[in-house]
Design a protein around this motif. Sequence first.
Motif, mmCIF file in Angstrom:
data_model
loop_
_atom_site.group_PDB
_atom_site.id
_atom_site.type_symbol
_atom_site.label_atom_id
_atom_site.label_comp_id
_atom_site.label_asym_id
_atom_site.label_seq_id
_atom_site.Cartn_x
_atom_site.Cartn_y
_atom_site.Cartn_z
ATOM 1 N N ILE A 78 0.901 -1.253 0.069
ATOM 2 C CA ILE A 78 -0.094 -0.040 0.006
ATOM 3 C C ILE A 78 0.694 1.192 0.042
ATOM 4 C CG2 ILE A 78 -1.852 1.460 1.491
ATOM 5 C CD1 ILE A 78 -2.924 -1.396 2.336
ATOM 6 N N ALA A 79 1.997 1.273 1.027
ATOM 7 C CA ALA A 79 2.745 2.491 0.843
ATOM 8 C C ALA A 79 3.457 2.683 -0.508
ATOM 9 C CB ALA A 79 3.774 2.242 1.847
ATOM 10 N N THR A 80 4.009 1.734 -1.150
ATOM 11 C CA THR A 80 4.394 1.764 -2.718
ATOM 12 C C THR A 80 3.383 2.492 -3.505
ATOM 13 O OG1 THR A 80 5.606 -0.054 -2.208
ATOM 14 C CG2 THR A 80 5.393 0.625 -4.389
ATOM 15 N N PHE A 81 2.337 1.972 -3.689
ATOM 16 C CA PHE A 81 1.258 2.875 -4.601
ATOM 17 C C PHE A 81 0.820 4.411 -4.007
ATOM 18 C CE2 PHE A 81 0.601 -1.633 -5.555
ATOM 19 C CZ PHE A 81 0.589 -1.681 -6.927
ATOM 20 N N VAL A 82 0.940 4.531 -2.528
ATOM 21 C CA VAL A 82 0.574 5.715 -1.931
ATOM 22 C C VAL A 82 1.863 6.725 -2.604
ATOM 23 C CG1 VAL A 82 0.430 7.185 0.051
ATOM 24 C CG2 VAL A 82 -0.635 4.911 -0.024
ATOM 25 N N THR A 83 3.098 6.217 -2.500
ATOM 26 C CA THR A 83 4.048 6.925 -2.988
ATOM 27 C C THR A 83 4.111 7.305 -4.470
ATOM 28 O OG1 THR A 83 5.740 6.286 -1.343
ATOM 29 C CG2 THR A 83 6.625 7.066 -3.036
ATOM 30 N N CYS A 84 3.733 6.306 -5.395
ATOM 31 C CA CYS A 84 3.421 6.642 -6.663
ATOM 32 C C CYS A 84 2.102 7.542 -6.965
ATOM 33 C CB CYS A 84 2.893 5.460 -7.364
ATOM 34 S SG CYS A 84 4.077 4.083 -7.228
ATOM 35 N N VAL A 85 1.291 7.575 -6.184
ATOM 36 C CA VAL A 85 0.036 8.616 -6.231
ATOM 37 C C VAL A 85 0.251 9.881 -5.989
ATOM 38 C CG1 VAL A 85 -2.010 9.239 -5.342
ATOM 39 C CG2 VAL A 85 -1.810 7.053 -5.929
#
Length: 237
Positions: A78-85
Amino acid sequence: MATPAYAEITHNGLWKNNPALVQLLGLCPLLAVTGSVVNAIGLGLATTGVLTCSNLAVSLVRRQMPDTVRLPASVMIIATFVTCVELLMKAFTYELYLVLGIFIPLIVTNCAILGRADAFASKNPVLPSLVDGFMMGVGFTAVLIVIGAVREILGQGTLFSDMDLLLGPMAKDWGLQLLGSDYPGVLVAVLPPGAFLVAGLLIAAKNAIDTGIERRRSQQIKIVSGTKRVRVTGKIS
């Protein structure tokens, strides 16, 4: 474990098990940034994107993740995708990113996202998990937009103001002045208590609708069960 039908997944995400109105998850950003429609749409799109992608990723690796590390691994995904967003918003909607502030990185701690990853995506195939994440995100976004619209209308007398923060110069003139330029505004609507009031009214309205539907369904069952079949023999002349 049987995979739910797509119609059931959709109904759960949009209504029956809505993250905001039923599970009451993600209330911190829901109440904090819904002062206008553009803020609500921005946060809703970010949350939906993270929900969909994290469900997809967790489902893909569900057989390789032992139970002992499932939750930490899900948080990392989840943290990976939040960083991408977050990086995408900095690149394309920087002003809106500044307005939403800390609530974009805090998507990592949104229990609705971690809950779907643990309760659904880790136990179901890829496509149902993808649909579940998307529908839960859409349901959450819809509630955000409704609260944002009500608060913006009552607090400022406008609707869709500052949409250029999300969609660029083409949306600069999309704002509607619904209650006149001299409208004083309702101060409580733009403050946190206003968000609580609107959210509470939405929850009450949903519960009232569900109760009415259940009452009608019970009445129909009683009518059907009370109907007697009459057997007619002989010839009627």
